[in-house]
Design a protein around this motif. Structure first.
Motif, PDB file in Angstrom:
ATOM      1  N   PRO A  34       7.448  19.380 -15.508  1.00  0.00           N
ATOM      2  CA  PRO A  34       8.111  18.932 -14.191  1.00  0.00           C
ATOM      3  C   PRO A  34       7.187  19.060 -12.892  1.00  0.00           C
ATOM      4  O   PRO A  34       6.397  20.158 -13.169  1.00  0.00           O
ATOM      5  CB  PRO A  34       9.216  19.835 -14.267  1.00  0.00           C
ATOM      6  CG  PRO A  34       9.279  20.348 -15.631  1.00  0.00           C
ATOM      7  CD  PRO A  34       7.890  20.142 -16.261  1.00  0.00           C
ATOM      8  N   ASN A  35       7.331  18.357 -12.174  1.00  0.00           N
ATOM      9  CA  ASN A  35       6.778  18.688 -10.810  1.00  0.00           C
ATOM     10  C   ASN A  35       5.444  18.468 -10.681  1.00  0.00           C
ATOM     11  O   ASN A  35       4.744  19.372  -9.776  1.00  0.00           O
ATOM     12  CB  ASN A  35       7.364  19.996 -10.239  1.00  0.00           C
ATOM     13  CG  ASN A  35       8.755  20.208 -10.076  1.00  0.00           C
ATOM     14  OD1 ASN A  35       9.483  19.097  -9.552  1.00  0.00           O
ATOM     15  ND2 ASN A  35       9.400  21.287 -10.261  1.00  0.00           N
ATOM     16  N   LEU A  40      10.383   9.871  -7.187  1.00  0.00           N
ATOM     17  CA  LEU A  40      10.115   9.170  -8.295  1.00  0.00           C
ATOM     18  C   LEU A  40      11.638   8.598  -9.051  1.00  0.00           C
ATOM     19  O   LEU A  40      11.311   7.407  -9.806  1.00  0.00           O
ATOM     20  CB  LEU A  40       9.230  10.125  -9.516  1.00  0.00           C
ATOM     21  CG  LEU A  40       8.126  10.663  -8.813  1.00  0.00           C
ATOM     22  CD1 LEU A  40       7.393  11.454  -9.935  1.00  0.00           C
ATOM     23  CD2 LEU A  40       6.981   9.323  -8.882  1.00  0.00           C
ATOM     24  N   GLN A  41      12.349   9.252  -8.973  1.00  0.00           N
ATOM     25  CA  GLN A  41      13.669   8.830  -9.546  1.00  0.00           C
ATOM     26  C   GLN A  41      14.257   7.361  -8.785  1.00  0.00           C
ATOM     27  O   GLN A  41      14.770   6.627  -9.408  1.00  0.00           O
ATOM     28  CB  GLN A  41      14.946   9.765  -9.548  1.00  0.00           C
ATOM     29  CG  GLN A  41      16.056   9.463 -10.040  1.00  0.00           C
ATOM     30  CD  GLN A  41      15.863   9.276 -11.660  1.00  0.00           C
ATOM     31  OE1 GLN A  41      14.823  10.168 -12.217  1.00  0.00           O
ATOM     32  NE2 GLN A  41      16.412   8.352 -12.344  1.00  0.00           N
ATOM     33  N   ARG A  89       9.661   7.539 -18.443  1.00  0.00           N
ATOM     34  CA  ARG A  89      10.644   8.126 -19.091  1.00  0.00           C
ATOM     35  C   ARG A  89      11.978   8.144 -18.141  1.00  0.00           C
ATOM     36  O   ARG A  89      12.959   8.286 -18.698  1.00  0.00           O
ATOM     37  CB  ARG A  89      10.063   9.843 -18.857  1.00  0.00           C
ATOM     38  CG  ARG A  89      11.047  10.725 -19.618  1.00  0.00           C
ATOM     39  CD  ARG A  89      10.809  12.165 -19.144  1.00  0.00           C
ATOM     40  NE  ARG A  89      10.479  12.525 -17.896  1.00  0.00           N
ATOM     41  CZ  ARG A  89      11.441  12.820 -17.234  1.00  0.00           C
ATOM     42  NH1 ARG A  89      12.766  13.089 -17.512  1.00  0.00           N
ATOM     43  NH2 ARG A  89      11.193  13.452 -15.816  1.00  0.00           N
ATOM     44  N   ARG A  90      11.717   7.988 -16.848  1.00  0.00           N
ATOM     45  CA  ARG A  90      12.923   7.813 -15.838  1.00  0.00           C
ATOM     46  C   ARG A  90      13.497   6.717 -15.800  1.00  0.00           C
ATOM     47  O   ARG A  90      14.430   6.407 -15.244  1.00  0.00           O
ATOM     48  CB  ARG A  90      12.471   8.201 -14.369  1.00  0.00           C
ATOM     49  CG  ARG A  90      11.785   9.710 -14.230  1.00  0.00           C
ATOM     50  CD  ARG A  90      11.220  10.128 -12.934  1.00  0.00           C
ATOM     51  NE  ARG A  90      11.028  11.251 -12.496  1.00  0.00           N
ATOM     52  CZ  ARG A  90      11.645  12.357 -11.952  1.00  0.00           C
ATOM     53  NH1 ARG A  90      12.761  12.006 -11.856  1.00  0.00           N
ATOM     54  NH2 ARG A  90      11.115  13.405 -12.043  1.00  0.00           N
ATOM     55  N   GLU A  92       5.590   9.444 -16.626  1.00  0.00           N
ATOM     56  CA  GLU A  92       6.707   9.856 -15.832  1.00  0.00           C
ATOM     57  C   GLU A  92       7.650   8.973 -15.478  1.00  0.00           C
ATOM     58  O   GLU A  92       8.931   9.280 -15.369  1.00  0.00           O
ATOM     59  CB  GLU A  92       6.230  10.603 -14.535  1.00  0.00           C
ATOM     60  CG  GLU A  92       7.067  11.566 -13.775  1.00  0.00           C
ATOM     61  CD  GLU A  92       8.103  12.693 -14.535  1.00  0.00           C
ATOM     62  OE1 GLU A  92       8.907  13.003 -13.958  1.00  0.00           O
ATOM     63  OE2 GLU A  92       7.737  12.936 -15.548  1.00  0.00           O
ATOM     64  N   ILE A 118       6.528  19.569  -5.484  1.00  0.00           N
ATOM     65  CA  ILE A 118       7.798  20.110  -5.548  1.00  0.00           C
ATOM     66  C   ILE A 118       8.937  19.066  -5.135  1.00  0.00           C
ATOM     67  O   ILE A 118      10.164  19.078  -5.548  1.00  0.00           O
ATOM     68  CB  ILE A 118       8.053  21.352  -4.879  1.00  0.00           C
ATOM     69  CG1 ILE A 118       7.727  21.246  -3.549  1.00  0.00           C
ATOM     70  CG2 ILE A 118       7.346  22.477  -5.474  1.00  0.00           C
ATOM     71  CD1 ILE A 118       7.834  22.782  -2.678  1.00  0.00           C
ATOM     72  N   ASP A 119       8.513  18.171  -4.388  1.00  0.00           N
ATOM     73  CA  ASP A 119       9.539  17.260  -3.695  1.00  0.00           C
ATOM     74  C   ASP A 119       9.581  15.857  -4.602  1.00  0.00           C
ATOM     75  O   ASP A 119      10.056  14.838  -4.076  1.00  0.00           O
ATOM     76  CB  ASP A 119       9.184  16.788  -2.037  1.00  0.00           C
ATOM     77  CG  ASP A 119       9.277  18.164  -1.627  1.00  0.00           C
ATOM     78  OD1 ASP A 119      10.312  18.968  -1.621  1.00  0.00           O
ATOM     79  OD2 ASP A 119       8.572  18.376  -0.484  1.00  0.00           O
ATOM     80  N   SER A 120       8.925  15.933  -5.532  1.00  0.00           N
ATOM     81  CA  SER A 120       8.613  14.582  -6.391  1.00  0.00           C
ATOM     82  C   SER A 120       9.627  14.009  -7.166  1.00  0.00           C
ATOM     83  O   SER A 120       9.770  12.868  -7.302  1.00  0.00           O
ATOM     84  CB  SER A 120       7.401  14.532  -7.220  1.00  0.00           C
ATOM     85  OG  SER A 120       7.618  15.540  -8.372  1.00  0.00           O
ATOM     86  N   ASP A 121      10.688  14.863  -7.590  1.00  0.00           N
ATOM     87  CA  ASP A 121      11.762  14.232  -8.544  1.00  0.00           C
ATOM     88  C   ASP A 121      12.626  13.171  -7.667  1.00  0.00           C
ATOM     89  O   ASP A 121      12.715  12.144  -8.256  1.00  0.00           O
ATOM     90  CB  ASP A 121      12.651  15.511  -8.695  1.00  0.00           C
ATOM     91  CG  ASP A 121      13.532  15.622  -9.805  1.00  0.00           C
ATOM     92  OD1 ASP A 121      13.105  15.151 -10.959  1.00  0.00           O
ATOM     93  OD2 ASP A 121      14.715  15.264  -9.800  1.00  0.00           O
ATOM     94  N   ALA A 122      13.116  13.596  -6.579  1.00  0.00           N
ATOM     95  CA  ALA A 122      14.088  12.527  -6.044  1.00  0.00           C
ATOM     96  C   ALA A 122      13.043  11.191  -5.708  1.00  0.00           C
ATOM     97  O   ALA A 122      13.741  10.008  -5.939  1.00  0.00           O
ATOM     98  CB  ALA A 122      14.395  13.248  -4.666  1.00  0.00           C
TER      99      ALA A 122
END
Length: 609
Positions: free
Chosen positions: A278-279, A289-290, A421-422, A418, A283-287
């Motif tokens: 993860p990350n 990349l989604q 997977r998403r 990454e 730290i702001d990558s999740d949103a």
């Protein structure tokens, strides 16, 4: 491109400055020089050619003094000669400069009309004359530099000293890198951390538009409006040992053989037994990349080829549309940006002028966000991006990129996984691809054992003037990279084509004098490639085939050469098959006697347009 070193110390600084210039030789240059302030007088030595030629002049007549500036120049205005070499002097001022001043002609005309006589053809001397004029108006050195840079259009990193202010150097940057080395009782400026690690590991990185004033005991940074600003000091992880050649004949050879460890460093703590951790992009990558529904990849040179490989990967595994563009073209055209598009900038240095400008231009074009894939943590690209992934390649001194490319591929493979997977990739296939990527360092290490066979092959190229590279699918960008390496360092004209394009023109070039290098791992397009190779054989072309043991390839090269490469799998094959092409370019260049690490006319970090 050009290199800057400056120092204010209690000891003679010329030896430090020359050592710093030697650490920057990898950037590419055609002349060098040093200016030192001693007893209120500026003493200077300059020479066309290598730093060692300027150093010989210095050793014959040393320059004492504790305040100095130095430079390696790559010609942009005026031919390479001593008169155009930096540092330049105008009145009481001496200056070194990286970048290009776009309004220099108008400024030069104004100064000549006022009676100034120029001694060079450079835009840099114009800056020195402007600063000296502002000193005549009663400003101090810092104020004069601030007043001057407000008049400039274009890119610059400068270091300036004045005979009226001993023990002081003023620097400024916009569009070109400059940093401060913080010592004890001495301080430094440099265009690259590698120039300064021999004297300090404490670095202060300047932002766009900053002006800095250094003395022996102080460092003060100002904004373009003259207001003091704070910039954090960082501890550089760069080791001076990392830029030594060691047992290798050239830096390029060393860096080719560093690739297994460099790629392992890229993957370390990012790819675990169950997939991408993860990350790793921040730290702001999740949103971000989604929400990604497509990508625009922008880069130059070798990094552009890495982006082309990523296009094949991401579209196949993540099922997202990807466009890849040369940065110098992207920045000058209007781009349609579909909703949810992520802008990806790839740059080894993070200071490539066109890539940085494209990245900044992307801000107004409505992208979802920006991702920088880069090797330099403190670079402008990394500092300005929303997301970042460091390649961890370590210093790369050879102008022709090797480990920078394979580590970029490893980083882009992580991005691919990454995103895949998403966006719905089957879990079993995802796990298989992750396992394959884990094997990449070992696969590269095994491929490096081909060096003796490559040395034997290289002899066939000594008297060749042209070469053709072929690849299909994801191997087409690998062929592009192989051709680029050969032309960069051996000066053999080399071109790469998607093999299916042979009948659309390149086949006219094929005869017994034209070596044709084919990248042929097993895969869905191998049979198509075989047909293309038969076309070459039928015209008497000299085939050199890099293959991984697929059925029916044993006699494909005919009277040419077949070299076996253990690819390790279709996913990682682009990185693996790159390695023998690097070795081929290197050993051909060695046999032809060219300057492998510093090929003519080229620079490592292209910080001007």
């Amino acid at each position: 491109m050009c290199g800057i070193v400056a120092a204010v110390a209690q000891r003679d600084v010329a030896p430090l400055l020359i050592a710093g210039l030697k650490a920057l030789e990898y950037r590419g240059y055609d002349s060098s020089g040093v200016a030192v302030l001693d007893g209120g007088e500026i003493q200077r030595v300059r020479a066309k050619g290598k730093v060692r030629e300027m150093e010989a002049l210095y050793l014959a007549d040393p320059l004492p003094g504790g305040t100095g500036i130095a430079h390696t120049r790559w010609a942009t205005h005026g031919v390479p000669n001593e008169a155009n070499a930096h540092p330049h002097i105008a009145g009481r001022v001496s200056i070194v400069h990286n970048g290009i001043i776009e309004n220099h002609a108008r400024l030069r005309a104004e100064l000549e009309a006022a009676g100034h006589v120029f001694t060079s053809d450079t835009d840099t001397e114009v800056m020195a004359a402007l600063i000296d004029r502002h000193l005549d108006q009663g400003l101090n050195l810092r104020e004069a530099v601030l007043a001057t840079v407000r008049e400039l259009e274009g890119a610059y990193a400068i270091a300036v000293l004045s005979r009226d202010e001993p023990g002081r150097v003023v620097g400024a940057r916009r569009g070109a890198p400059l940093l401060v080395g913080v010592g004890i009782g001495e301080n430094f400026l440099g265009s690259d951390a590698q120039a300064l690690v021999q004297v300090t590991h404490r670095m202060l990185y300047l932002d766009e538009g900053d002006v800095v004033e250094i003395t022996r005991d102080s460092v003060q940074v100002y904004g373009l409006d003259g207001t003091p600003v704070e910039r954090a000091v960082h501890e550089s992880e760069l080791s001076s040992d990392a830029v030594e050649r060691g047992e290798y004949r050239h830096y390029m050879q060393k860096e080719i053989f560093e690739q297994p460890q460099a790629v392992a460093n890229t993957l370390e703590a990012r790819l675990g037994p169950h997939g991408v951790l993860p990350n790793i992009f921040g730290i702001d990558s999740d949103a971000l990349l989604q929400a990604t529904r497509g990508l625009h990849i922008v880069a130059c040179g070798t990094s552009y080829h890495a982006g082309l490989v990523a296009k094949y990967w991401i579209e196949e595994y993540a099922r997202l549309p990807v466009s890849v563009e040369v940065a110098s073209e992207y920045r000058y055209r209007e781009t349609v940006v579909p909703e949810g598009t992520l802008f990806v900038a790839i740059s080894q240095s993070g200071e490539t002028a066109d890539t940085l400008a494209a990245m900044r231009e992307s801000r107004r074009r409505g992208y979802l966000g920006t991702l920088a894939i880069c090797n330099v943590p403190e670079s402008s690209a990394v500092r300005e991006a929303d997301l970042k992934l460091m390649t961890r390649a370590g210093p790369e001194i050879g102008v022709a990129s090797t480990k920078a490319f394979t580590t970029q591929l490893a980083a882009l493979a992580l991005l691919t996984l990454e995103l895949a997977r998403r966006h719905g990739l089957d879990e079993a296939r995802y796990a298989a691809l992750c396992a394959e990527l884990q094997r990449l360092p070992r696969a590269i290490e095994e491929t490096l054992q081909m060096e003796p066979a490559i040395i034997a092959l290289a002899g066939e190229f000594i008297h060749r003037q042209h070469a053709l590279f072929l690849g299909r699918g994801v191997q087409y960008p690998v062929a592009l990279e192989g051709a680029l390496k050969l032309k960069e360092i051996s000066y053999i004209h080399a071109e790469a084509y998607a093999a299916g394009e042979l009948k659309h023109g390149p086949l006219a070039l094929v005869d017994e004098h034209m070596p044709v290098i084919a990248v042929a791992p097993n895969g869905p397009l191998l049979d198509k490639l075989k047909s293309n190779l038969q076309e070459v054989r039928a015209r008497g072309g000299r085939l050199i085939v890099f293959a991984d043991g697929a059925a029916g390839m044993d006699d494909m090269a005919g009277t040419g050469r077949m070299l076996r490469v253990a690819s390790g799998g279709n996913f990682i094959a682009p990185a693996v098959f790159t390695v023998p092409l690097q070795l081929l370019a290197y050993h051909v260049a060695v046999l032809r006697g060219t300057d492998v690490d510093q090929p003519r006319n080229l620079a490592k970090s292209v910080t001007v347009e």
